[in-house]
Motif scaffolding. Structure first.
Motif, PDB file in Angstrom:
ATOM      1  N   PRO A   7       0.803  -1.229   0.000  1.00  0.00           N
ATOM      2  CA  PRO A   7       0.000   0.000   0.000  1.00  0.00           C
ATOM      3  C   PRO A   7       0.836   1.279   0.000  1.00  0.00           C
ATOM      4  CG  PRO A   7      -0.152  -1.150   2.114  1.00  0.00           C
ATOM      5  CD  PRO A   7       0.553  -2.071   1.183  1.00  0.00           C
ATOM      6  N   GLN A   8       2.116   1.191   0.357  1.00  0.00           N
ATOM      7  CA  GLN A   8       2.970   2.386   0.352  1.00  0.00           C
ATOM      8  C   GLN A   8       3.641   2.637  -0.993  1.00  0.00           C
ATOM      9  OE1 GLN A   8       2.812   4.463   2.761  1.00  0.00           O
ATOM     10  NE2 GLN A   8       1.475   2.986   3.807  1.00  0.00           N
ATOM     11  N   ALA A   9       3.473   1.717  -1.947  1.00  0.00           N
ATOM     12  CA  ALA A   9       4.180   1.869  -3.234  1.00  0.00           C
ATOM     13  C   ALA A   9       3.719   3.137  -3.945  1.00  0.00           C
ATOM     14  CB  ALA A   9       3.903   0.663  -4.127  1.00  0.00           C
ATOM     15  N   ARG A  10       4.662   3.828  -4.593  1.00  0.00           N
ATOM     16  CA  ARG A  10       4.284   4.962  -5.461  1.00  0.00           C
ATOM     17  C   ARG A  10       3.974   4.393  -6.850  1.00  0.00           C
ATOM     18  NH1 ARG A  10       5.180  10.251  -4.137  1.00  0.00           N
ATOM     19  NH2 ARG A  10       6.111  10.907  -6.114  1.00  0.00           N
ATOM     20  N   MET A  11       2.796   4.773  -7.373  1.00  0.00           N
ATOM     21  CA  MET A  11       2.304   4.139  -8.596  1.00  0.00           C
ATOM     22  C   MET A  11       1.994   5.178  -9.661  1.00  0.00           C
ATOM     23  SD  MET A  11      -0.488   1.693  -6.740  1.00  0.00           S
ATOM     24  CE  MET A  11      -0.836   0.779  -8.194  1.00  0.00           C
ATOM     25  N   LEU A  12       2.246   4.801 -10.920  1.00  0.00           N
ATOM     26  CA  LEU A  12       1.914   5.683 -12.032  1.00  0.00           C
ATOM     27  C   LEU A  12       0.792   5.062 -12.838  1.00  0.00           C
ATOM     28  CD1 LEU A  12       3.333   8.319 -13.061  1.00  0.00           C
ATOM     29  CD2 LEU A  12       4.195   6.894 -14.904  1.00  0.00           C
ATOM     30  N   PHE A  13      -0.333   5.772 -12.952  1.00  0.00           N
ATOM     31  CA  PHE A  13      -1.390   5.352 -13.868  1.00  0.00           C
ATOM     32  C   PHE A  13      -1.233   6.159 -15.146  1.00  0.00           C
ATOM     33  CE2 PHE A  13      -5.462   5.888 -15.966  1.00  0.00           C
ATOM     34  CZ  PHE A  13      -5.756   4.552 -16.226  1.00  0.00           C
ATOM     35  N   VAL A  14      -0.996   5.457 -16.266  1.00  0.00           N
ATOM     36  CA  VAL A  14      -0.738   6.143 -17.524  1.00  0.00           C
ATOM     37  C   VAL A  14      -2.051   6.341 -18.273  1.00  0.00           C
ATOM     38  CG1 VAL A  14       0.506   6.057 -19.701  1.00  0.00           C
ATOM     39  CG2 VAL A  14       1.598   5.245 -17.629  1.00  0.00           C
ATOM     40  N   SER A  15      -2.560   7.564 -18.163  1.00  0.00           N
ATOM     41  CA  SER A  15      -3.738   7.929 -18.941  1.00  0.00           C
ATOM     42  C   SER A  15      -3.262   8.551 -20.250  1.00  0.00           C
ATOM     43  CB  SER A  15      -4.621   8.882 -18.131  1.00  0.00           C
ATOM     44  OG  SER A  15      -5.786   9.222 -18.852  1.00  0.00           O
ATOM     45  N   SER A  16      -4.038   9.408 -20.844  1.00  0.00           N
ATOM     46  CA  SER A  16      -3.735   9.824 -22.210  1.00  0.00           C
ATOM     47  C   SER A  16      -4.342  11.190 -22.516  1.00  0.00           C
ATOM     48  CB  SER A  16      -4.336   8.774 -23.145  1.00  0.00           C
ATOM     49  OG  SER A  16      -4.414   9.264 -24.448  1.00  0.00           O
ATOM     50  N   SER A  17      -3.721  11.896 -23.443  1.00  0.00           N
ATOM     51  CA  SER A  17      -4.304  13.171 -23.899  1.00  0.00           C
ATOM     52  C   SER A  17      -5.624  12.943 -24.629  1.00  0.00           C
ATOM     53  CB  SER A  17      -3.325  13.880 -24.827  1.00  0.00           C
ATOM     54  OG  SER A  17      -2.993  13.038 -25.908  1.00  0.00           O
ATOM     55  N   ASN A  18      -5.906  11.694 -25.005  1.00  0.00           N
ATOM     56  CA  ASN A  18      -7.180  11.414 -25.674  1.00  0.00           C
ATOM     57  C   ASN A  18      -8.389  11.641 -24.779  1.00  0.00           C
ATOM     58  OD1 ASN A  18      -7.087  10.144 -28.533  1.00  0.00           O
ATOM     59  ND2 ASN A  18      -5.269   9.408 -27.480  1.00  0.00           N
ATOM     60  N   VAL A  19      -8.163  11.873 -23.483  1.00  0.00           N
ATOM     61  CA  VAL A  19      -9.320  12.125 -22.599  1.00  0.00           C
ATOM     62  C   VAL A  19      -9.797  13.568 -22.698  1.00  0.00           C
ATOM     63  CG1 VAL A  19      -8.574  10.348 -20.963  1.00  0.00           C
ATOM     64  CG2 VAL A  19      -8.013  12.752 -20.506  1.00  0.00           C
ATOM     65  N   TYR A  20      -9.044  14.453 -23.350  1.00  0.00           N
ATOM     66  CA  TYR A  20      -9.482  15.846 -23.420  1.00  0.00           C
ATOM     67  C   TYR A  20     -10.655  16.011 -24.365  1.00  0.00           C
ATOM     68  CZ  TYR A  20      -5.617  17.453 -20.618  1.00  0.00           C
ATOM     69  OH  TYR A  20      -4.750  17.662 -19.582  1.00  0.00           O
ATOM     70  N   ALA A  21     -11.578  16.890 -23.967  1.00  0.00           N
ATOM     71  CA  ALA A  21     -12.737  17.183 -24.799  1.00  0.00           C
ATOM     72  C   ALA A  21     -12.312  18.040 -25.984  1.00  0.00           C
ATOM     73  CB  ALA A  21     -13.780  17.933 -23.976  1.00  0.00           C
ATOM     74  N   GLN A  22     -12.998  17.818 -27.081  1.00  0.00           N
ATOM     75  CA  GLN A  22     -12.792  18.661 -28.264  1.00  0.00           C
ATOM     76  C   GLN A  22     -13.139  20.104 -27.906  1.00  0.00           C
ATOM     77  OE1 GLN A  22     -11.477  18.495 -31.548  1.00  0.00           O
ATOM     78  NE2 GLN A  22     -13.012  17.019 -32.130  1.00  0.00           N
ATOM     79  N   GLN A  23     -12.299  21.062 -28.282  1.00  0.00           N
ATOM     80  CA  GLN A  23     -12.619  22.453 -27.966  1.00  0.00           C
ATOM     81  C   GLN A  23     -12.703  23.270 -29.242  1.00  0.00           C
ATOM     82  OE1 GLN A  23     -11.383  24.328 -24.624  1.00  0.00           O
ATOM     83  NE2 GLN A  23     -10.316  22.610 -23.702  1.00  0.00           N
ATOM     84  N   ALA A  24     -13.608  24.230 -29.221  1.00  0.00           N
ATOM     85  CA  ALA A  24     -13.745  25.083 -30.404  1.00  0.00           C
ATOM     86  C   ALA A  24     -12.527  25.996 -30.501  1.00  0.00           C
ATOM     87  CB  ALA A  24     -15.014  25.917 -30.282  1.00  0.00           C
ATOM     88  N   GLY A  25     -12.163  26.388 -31.708  1.00  0.00           N
ATOM     89  CA  GLY A  25     -11.071  27.345 -31.869  1.00  0.00           C
ATOM     90  C   GLY A  25      -9.757  26.656 -32.167  1.00  0.00           C
ATOM     91  N   GLU A  26      -8.860  27.457 -32.765  1.00  0.00           N
ATOM     92  CA  GLU A  26      -7.553  26.901 -33.134  1.00  0.00           C
ATOM     93  C   GLU A  26      -6.548  27.198 -32.036  1.00  0.00           C
ATOM     94  OE1 GLU A  26      -6.228  27.598 -37.056  1.00  0.00           O
ATOM     95  OE2 GLU A  26      -7.819  26.217 -37.663  1.00  0.00           O
ATOM     96  N   ASN A  27      -5.445  26.511 -32.073  1.00  0.00           N
ATOM     97  CA  ASN A  27      -4.317  26.775 -31.182  1.00  0.00           C
ATOM     98  C   ASN A  27      -4.662  26.753 -29.698  1.00  0.00           C
ATOM     99  OD1 ASN A  27      -2.804  27.129 -33.499  1.00  0.00           O
ATOM    100  ND2 ASN A  27      -3.395  29.286 -33.625  1.00  0.00           N
ATOM    101  N   ILE A  28      -5.595  25.870 -29.310  1.00  0.00           N
ATOM    102  CA  ILE A  28      -5.895  25.717 -27.883  1.00  0.00           C
ATOM    103  C   ILE A  28      -4.800  24.850 -27.275  1.00  0.00           C
ATOM    104  CG2 ILE A  28      -7.541  24.725 -26.241  1.00  0.00           C
ATOM    105  CD1 ILE A  28      -9.304  26.509 -27.668  1.00  0.00           C
ATOM    106  N   VAL A  29      -4.218  25.321 -26.193  1.00  0.00           N
ATOM    107  CA  VAL A  29      -3.193  24.531 -25.512  1.00  0.00           C
ATOM    108  C   VAL A  29      -3.842  23.924 -24.276  1.00  0.00           C
ATOM    109  CG1 VAL A  29      -0.886  24.567 -24.525  1.00  0.00           C
ATOM    110  CG2 VAL A  29      -1.465  26.135 -26.375  1.00  0.00           C
ATOM    111  N   LEU A  30      -3.859  22.598 -24.216  1.00  0.00           N
ATOM    112  CA  LEU A  30      -4.637  21.917 -23.177  1.00  0.00           C
ATOM    113  C   LEU A  30      -3.848  21.795 -21.883  1.00  0.00           C
ATOM    114  CD1 LEU A  30      -5.903  19.195 -25.628  1.00  0.00           C
ATOM    115  CD2 LEU A  30      -7.376  20.866 -24.450  1.00  0.00           C
ATOM    116  N   SER A  31      -4.467  22.259 -20.790  1.00  0.00           N
ATOM    117  CA  SER A  31      -3.829  22.076 -19.494  1.00  0.00           C
ATOM    118  C   SER A  31      -4.695  21.109 -18.679  1.00  0.00           C
ATOM    119  CB  SER A  31      -3.677  23.401 -18.766  1.00  0.00           C
ATOM    120  OG  SER A  31      -4.884  23.722 -18.126  1.00  0.00           O
TER     121      SER A  31
END
Ligand code: A2R
Length: 316
Positions: A111-135
């Motif tokens: 239970p003390q282990a440090r763990m990395l869950f690798v998600s993805s930029s594919n979870v970001y919602a489509q946004q209107a407009g060009e040159n949106i930088v996703l945070s």
């Protein structure tokens, strides 16, 4: 003192680069490989990688109990967006239930282990407009089975942090490529097609899907350094983008690959490579990981593409 490390998906594209990065006398690395038998890499951990499906809860738990890791990199997944449309059940079973099996094993045995869950930029919602930088604060949505499996995996990670007190850090990796990537991914597909033409194994035609979409590509060798930096210094329960900070159209990637070769080709659109739905632009803001860990990408995209072509020239 050696650090004990467990990697799911150790024989995958990212996993193999991570194994090379972690290969040192300070680390004792264990991991899983599936569906293929572990690939011998001539590394000290070669005998510690077991052939195991993360959907098999009992065998996975036994492997984690035996390894007693301080760090867990959870990479195993159905990782290809295109394939996820055809393998919806397998995608959810592996990416969500398989992840739950990893967290449950950690809860019980480390239970003390440090763990990395690798998600993805594919979870970001489509946004209107060009040159949106996703945070990391931008809205999340899902336009593919792969994306909804990772959105669910992020929620699962948060549950294990907030309710079960596990030490999970979540990454949203933007697209990454480099030597060794399967040709099921766009850059590697095109590099392989170009090398096939160079070597006279194919007609001078490169087949493409939608080349107008924009993507923020990192080199896989930078990505695995980001993963290590997060287990060293990342904050538990936080989400971190991993991105180069600039986006290019797939057309520009194709042009660069062709400029690094000496062949004349025709470019043809293959309807099979078009997606039912796709995110038009993925451009990431990587300031958070930079601020917390000092990580910065170091390999320029042109170098990555050059190395990818060299890889296929040797391993085609
Ligand atoms: O899909 P395959 O046949 O290449 O096998 C992948 C493996 N895998 C599994 N491992 C254990 N149990 C399963 N049920 C299972 N299903 C698939 O996980 C592959 O060997 C590994 C993931 O590596 P790649 O597909 O090469 O992906 P990559 O690029 O290394 O991505 C690593 C992570 C994934 O979580 C992605 O969703 C994320 O980074 O972007």
């Amino acid at each position: 003192m050696t650090r004990r490390i467990f990697i799911t998906g150790a024989s995958g594209f990212v996993g193999q680069h991570l194994l090379h990065l972690l290969d040192s006398p300070e680390n004792e690395v264990y991991g899983t490989s599936f569906p293929h038998e572990p690939v011998p890499l001539d590394l000290s951990c070669d005998n510690n990688i077991c052939h195991l499906d993360i959907r098999d809860k009992e065998r996975l738990s036994a492997a984690i109990e035996q390894a007693q890791p301080e760090w867990i990199f959870h990479l195993a997944a159905v990782s290809n967006v295109g394939h996820s449309w055809k393998k919806r059940t397998e995608t959810l079973e592996t990416n969500l239930l398989g992840s739950q099996n990893v967290f449950e094993a950690a809860r019980e045995f480390v239970p003390q282990a440090r763990m990395l869950f690798v998600s993805s930029s594919n979870v970001y919602a489509q946004q209107a407009g060009e040159n949106i930088v996703l945070s990391e604060e931008d809205p999340v949505d899902a336009v593919s089975p792969y994306a909804y499996s990772k959105v669910c995996g992020e929620l699962l990670s948060r549950f294990y942090v907030e309710v079960e007190n596990l030490q999970v850090i979540i990454t949203r990796a933007f697209p990454h490529t480099g030597p060794g990537q399967s040709p099921d991914f766009v850059c590697s597909d095109w590099a392989r097609q170009i090398v096939a033409i160079e070597q006279g194994k194919s007609d001078p035609v490169v087949r493409v899907g939608n080349i107008s979409v924009r993507r923020d590509f990192c080199d896989v060798r930078d990505v695995v350094k980001a993963y290590v930096s997060l287990l060293e210094k990342g904050r538990v329960g936080e989400v971190y983008n991993i991105a180069s900070g600039s986006a290019v159209s797939l057309q520009e990637i194709l042009d660069t690959l062709l400029s690094l070769s000496n062949i004349e080709v025709a470019v043809e659109v293959d309807p099979e490579k078009m997606r039912k739905a796709d995110i038009l632009s993925l451009h990431g803001d990587a300031r958070k990981i930079g601020g917390d860990t000092g990580w910065r990408p170091s390999i320029p995209l042109e170098q990555t593409l050059r190395d990818l072509l060299e890889y296929w020239r040797v391993y085609f």
